[in-house]
Design a protein around this motif. Structure first.
Motif, PDB file in Angstrom:
ATOM      1  N   GLU A  12      29.243  18.544  84.394  1.00  0.00           N
ATOM      2  CA  GLU A  12      29.838  19.117  85.599  1.00  0.00           C
ATOM      3  C   GLU A  12      31.366  19.218  85.478  1.00  0.00           C
ATOM      4  O   GLU A  12      31.981  20.136  86.022  1.00  0.00           O
ATOM      5  CB  GLU A  12      29.462  18.319  86.847  1.00  0.00           C
ATOM      6  CG  GLU A  12      29.856  16.856  86.823  1.00  0.00           C
ATOM      7  CD  GLU A  12      28.748  15.949  86.293  1.00  0.00           C
ATOM      8  OE1 GLU A  12      28.752  14.762  86.668  1.00  0.00           O
ATOM      9  OE2 GLU A  12      27.898  16.442  85.534  1.00  0.00           O
ATOM     10  N   THR A  13      31.993  18.294  84.735  1.00  0.00           N
ATOM     11  CA  THR A  13      33.438  18.369  84.520  1.00  0.00           C
ATOM     12  C   THR A  13      33.788  19.534  83.608  1.00  0.00           C
ATOM     13  O   THR A  13      34.765  20.253  83.837  1.00  0.00           O
ATOM     14  CB  THR A  13      33.959  17.046  83.930  1.00  0.00           C
ATOM     15  OG1 THR A  13      33.660  15.972  84.820  1.00  0.00           O
ATOM     16  CG2 THR A  13      35.469  17.103  83.721  1.00  0.00           C
ATOM     17  N   ALA A  61      36.261  18.256  89.195  1.00  0.00           N
ATOM     18  CA  ALA A  61      34.810  18.364  89.304  1.00  0.00           C
ATOM     19  C   ALA A  61      34.352  18.211  90.746  1.00  0.00           C
ATOM     20  O   ALA A  61      33.473  18.932  91.229  1.00  0.00           O
ATOM     21  CB  ALA A  61      34.148  17.308  88.419  1.00  0.00           C
TER      22      ALA A  61
END
Length: 280
Positions: A29-30, A275
């Motif tokens: 997700e980052t 994020a």
């Protein structure tokens, strides 16, 4: 806060992070947040420079696609990272470890960087394909394209040879072909128009990234596959949307890619915060 560099090779752009001083955990997700062109920094790949993992190399390079997945090799990113490391160490040659193998780079006149991309892998299981077949003629077709050749340049590539690359809907074709069951690890899809034996016009759909302005390993695969088909010589200028790369498939079997690099800007970023902001 983490420092980063924004770099590109012919418009194939990267967020480059240095994890040599300390590890940088990067959950998917980052990576997706960093690569987001509206809510993040924006890039085709996130590149992480890490301490070397094998003798004789200067660093390890981890390549993350915008969807969070990991790629084995990236020629344009290799040139960018090699330029950074050569400037840092004050030398003209470096070696980078990647999932696709060790890639060696050196400076060339005119601000260019050349990378030895290694030997193409031509067997069906090396690419990999889902079953045994002739890698020079895959039984694969979509609207307006058919009969690609495949090879691995450390990552899987299929090259379609077409009379007019400008006439193709690359977005629709690329998305469908990347995920074809013939490619168990998905594939990078190239659409090549051989203009002359030493000149190829190429457009690329990169696995996990979509349409990119340039793809170094894709340019290498295009020349290798064109020569195998008898359509081009062992060296050619490959004209991509973002500019031109020079590719040479030597008599020793190794492929060398030469092209420019550029650093656009530097900055710092809060990785957890970016994020969270994208998810909000």
């Amino acid at each position: 806060m983490v420092a980063f560099r924004k770099m590109h090779g012919l418009g194939n752009d990267f967020v480059v992070l240095d994890a040599r001083p300390r590890p940088l955990p990067l959950p998917a997700e980052t990576v997706r947040a960093l690569a987001d062109r509206r809510r993040g920094v924006g890039c085709d790949q996130v590149i992480v420079i890490e301490p070397p993992r094998s003798p004789g190399t200067d660093a390890w390079m981890t390549i993350r696609n915008p969807d969070g997945s990991e790629a084995e090799a990236c020629g344009n990113a290799t040139r960018c990272v090699a330029a950074l490391l050569m400037d840092e160490a004050g030398k003209d040659r470096v070696a980078l470890g990647t999932l696709g193998g060790t890639l060696r780079a050196e400076r060339r006149p005119g601000g260019l960087v050349a990378v030895d991309m290694g030997t193409p892998r031509l067997a069906w299981h090396e690419i990999p394909l889902a079953r045994e077949m002739d890698t020079l003629h895959l039984p694969l077709a979509r609207d307006g394209v058919s009969d690609p050749a495949a090879c691995s340049m450390g990552n899987p590539h299929a090259t379609f040879f077409v009379p007019d690359v400008a006439a193709l809907d690359i977005a629709t074709l690329g998305l469908s072909l990347e995920h074809d069951p013939l490619f168990p690890a998905r594939a990078n899809i190239g659409f090549a128009q051989v203009v002359a034996p030493d000149r190829i016009r190429l457009r690329m759909w990169e696995r996990g990234a979509g349409i990119t302005l340039a793809c170094g390993s894709g340019a290498c695969a295009a020349v290798v596959n064109a020569h195998r088909r008898g359509l081009a010589g062992r060296s050619a200028a490959v004209v991509l949307d973002g500019g031109e790369l020079n590719i040479a498939w030597g008599e020793d079997g190794r492929v060398t890619m030469t092209g420019p690099v550029a650093e656009v800007f530097t900055g710092v970023i809060d990785l957890p915060a970016i994020a969270e902001a994208r998810a909000a």
